[in-house]
Design a protein around this motif. Structure first.
Motif, short mmCIF file in Angstrom:
data_model
loop_
_atom_site.label_atom_id
_atom_site.label_comp_id
_atom_site.label_asym_id
_atom_site.label_seq_id
_atom_site.Cartn_x
_atom_site.Cartn_y
_atom_site.Cartn_z
N ARG A 180 0.83 -1.21 0.00
CA ARG A 180 0.00 0.00 0.00
C ARG A 180 0.87 1.25 0.00
NH1 ARG A 180 -4.46 2.65 -1.71
NH2 ARG A 180 -4.99 4.32 -0.25
N THR A 181 1.95 1.23 0.76
CA THR A 181 2.85 2.38 0.77
C THR A 181 3.42 2.64 -0.61
OG1 THR A 181 3.44 2.05 3.10
CG2 THR A 181 4.97 3.32 1.75
N ARG A 182 3.87 1.58 -1.28
CA ARG A 182 4.41 1.74 -2.63
C ARG A 182 3.34 2.25 -3.59
NH1 ARG A 182 9.37 2.63 -1.45
NH2 ARG A 182 10.73 0.82 -1.15
N SER A 183 2.12 1.79 -3.42
CA SER A 183 1.03 2.27 -4.26
C SER A 183 0.83 3.77 -4.10
CB SER A 183 -0.27 1.53 -3.90
OG SER A 183 -1.37 2.06 -4.61
N GLU A 184 0.83 4.23 -2.86
CA GLU A 184 0.64 5.66 -2.61
C GLU A 184 1.82 6.46 -3.16
OE1 GLU A 184 0.18 5.50 1.61
OE2 GLU A 184 -2.01 5.49 1.50
N GLN A 185 3.04 5.94 -3.00
CA GLN A 185 4.21 6.64 -3.51
C GLN A 185 4.18 6.73 -5.03
OE1 GLN A 185 7.37 4.29 -1.80
NE2 GLN A 185 7.53 5.58 0.02
N MET A 186 3.78 5.65 -5.69
CA MET A 186 3.71 5.67 -7.15
C MET A 186 2.62 6.62 -7.63
SD MET A 186 3.56 2.47 -9.81
CE MET A 186 5.21 1.96 -9.29
N THR A 187 1.52 6.67 -6.89
CA THR A 187 0.45 7.61 -7.25
C THR A 187 0.95 9.05 -7.15
OG1 THR A 187 -1.27 6.10 -6.49
CG2 THR A 187 -1.86 8.42 -6.65
N GLN A 188 1.70 9.35 -6.09
CA GLN A 188 2.26 10.70 -5.94
C GLN A 188 3.24 11.01 -7.07
OE1 GLN A 188 3.93 10.65 -2.01
NE2 GLN A 188 1.94 10.77 -0.98
N SER A 189 4.04 10.03 -7.47
CA SER A 189 4.99 10.23 -8.57
C SER A 189 4.24 10.50 -9.88
CB SER A 189 5.89 9.01 -8.72
OG SER A 189 6.71 8.83 -7.58
N ALA A 190 3.17 9.76 -10.10
CA ALA A 190 2.38 9.96 -11.32
C ALA A 190 1.73 11.33 -11.33
CB ALA A 190 1.33 8.86 -11.46
N ALA A 205 13.27 12.33 -6.31
CA ALA A 205 14.01 11.85 -5.14
C ALA A 205 13.73 10.37 -4.97
CB ALA A 205 13.57 12.62 -3.89
N PRO A 206 14.62 9.66 -4.30
CA PRO A 206 14.37 8.24 -4.02
C PRO A 206 13.10 8.06 -3.20
CG PRO A 206 16.65 8.83 -3.54
CD PRO A 206 15.92 10.11 -3.76
N LEU A 207 12.45 6.92 -3.38
CA LEU A 207 11.25 6.64 -2.60
C LEU A 207 11.64 6.37 -1.14
CD1 LEU A 207 9.30 4.27 -5.01
CD2 LEU A 207 8.98 6.73 -4.67
N SER A 208 10.76 6.76 -0.26
CA SER A 208 11.00 6.49 1.17
C SER A 208 10.97 4.98 1.43
CB SER A 208 9.93 7.18 2.02
OG SER A 208 9.94 8.57 1.80
N PRO A 209 11.73 4.50 2.38
CA PRO A 209 11.76 3.06 2.65
C PRO A 209 10.41 2.60 3.23
CG PRO A 209 13.01 4.26 4.31
CD PRO A 209 12.67 5.26 3.24
N VAL A 210 10.10 1.34 2.97
CA VAL A 210 8.89 0.76 3.54
C VAL A 210 9.24 0.05 4.84
CG1 VAL A 210 7.74 0.50 1.32
CG2 VAL A 210 9.22 -1.32 2.14
N THR A 211 8.22 -0.40 5.58
CA THR A 211 8.43 -1.03 6.89
C THR A 211 9.19 -2.35 6.75
OG1 THR A 211 6.33 -0.08 7.66
CG2 THR A 211 7.25 -1.91 8.94
N PRO A 212 10.29 -2.52 7.45
CA PRO A 212 11.00 -3.81 7.42
C PRO A 212 10.16 -4.90 8.08
CG PRO A 212 12.40 -2.05 8.31
CD PRO A 212 11.00 -1.52 8.26
N PHE A 213 10.39 -6.15 7.68
CA PHE A 213 9.60 -7.24 8.26
C PHE A 213 9.87 -7.39 9.75
CE2 PHE A 213 9.31 -8.50 3.80
CZ PHE A 213 7.98 -8.87 3.73
#
Length: 217
Positions: A180-190, A205-213
């Motif tokens: 979901r985080t990556r989805s939101e980041q890609m939406t913002q990039s688009a 800028a590089p995407l912010s890191p997502v939550t580690p497992f």
């Protein structure tokens, strides 16, 4: 006696006035005696007209931004609503995610799972079915990928709800958040790409890191 007009026609522009007649006569003499000069004048006027016409027509990039804002962004908003808002008997994905993570309650996932997938499939089909200008299609693909990531997160949630509480479910819950985080980041990039097409300059800028497992557990 008729009062004079408050906005009289200038004598030089009055077709019935002597000044206009003198100018027309002079121009005819120029055309007869110096046709080359007349041709140059007509060509200059034509070029000026073409330049002015082009300056008032939107560029293909600006037109692509307009089409994306009018046709694509509303569908992207519909896709976001699947995650954040209820619709009829369908609960929002976010609400089901909280219930599953905090209370191990799978009820909302069981109720809404198939409906969420169908709703995402509908939006994706509508996004892909839009016939957009060539300049807009790369951004159209970005939005499609962003929506698909949220759909993937729903599939993972349905899988997690079928597992017993434990490490396996917690890992899947972490993956839901990551997708979901990556989805939101890609939406913002688009959306930034839409701004770029419209003439605004957006930073990269590089995407912010997502939550580690490990942290998700």
């Amino acid at each position: 006696m008729t009062p004079p007009s408050s906005d009289p026609t200038p004598p030089s522009l009055d077709p019935t006035g002597p000044a206009f007649a003198l100018r027309a006569t002079a121009w005819r003499r120029v055309v007869r005696r110096r046709p080359g000069l007349a041709a140059v004048g007509l060509l200059a006027a034509l070029l000026i007209g073409v330049a002015l016409g082009r300056s008032t027509v939107p560029t293909p990039r600006v037109e692509a931004a307009r089409v994306l804002e009018e046709q694509v962004l509303p569908l992207v908003g519909d896709a976001d609503g699947i995650w954040t808002a209820s619709s009829g008997d369908r609960p929002p994905v976010s609400e089901a995610l909280v219930a599953l993570r905090r209370d191990h309650d799978v009820t909302a996932v069981q109720i809404g799972g198939d409906a969420w997938l169908s709703a995402y499939d509908s939006v994706l089909a509508r996004l892909a079915g839009l016939d957009l200008p060539a300049e807009a299609r790369p951004v159209q693909r970005q939005f499609i990928a962003a929506v698909a990531l949220s759909r993937d997160a729903v599939e993972v949630m349905i899988r997690a709800a079928g597992l017993e509480p434990g490490d396996a479910r917690r890992d899947l819950m972490t993956e839901i958040g990551r997708l979901r985080t990556r989805s939101e980041q890609m939406t913002q990039s688009a959306r930034a790409s839409v701004d770029d097409l419209g003439g605004k300059r957006s930073g990269v800028a590089p995407l912010s890191p997502v939550t580690p497992f490990e942290e998700g557990r």
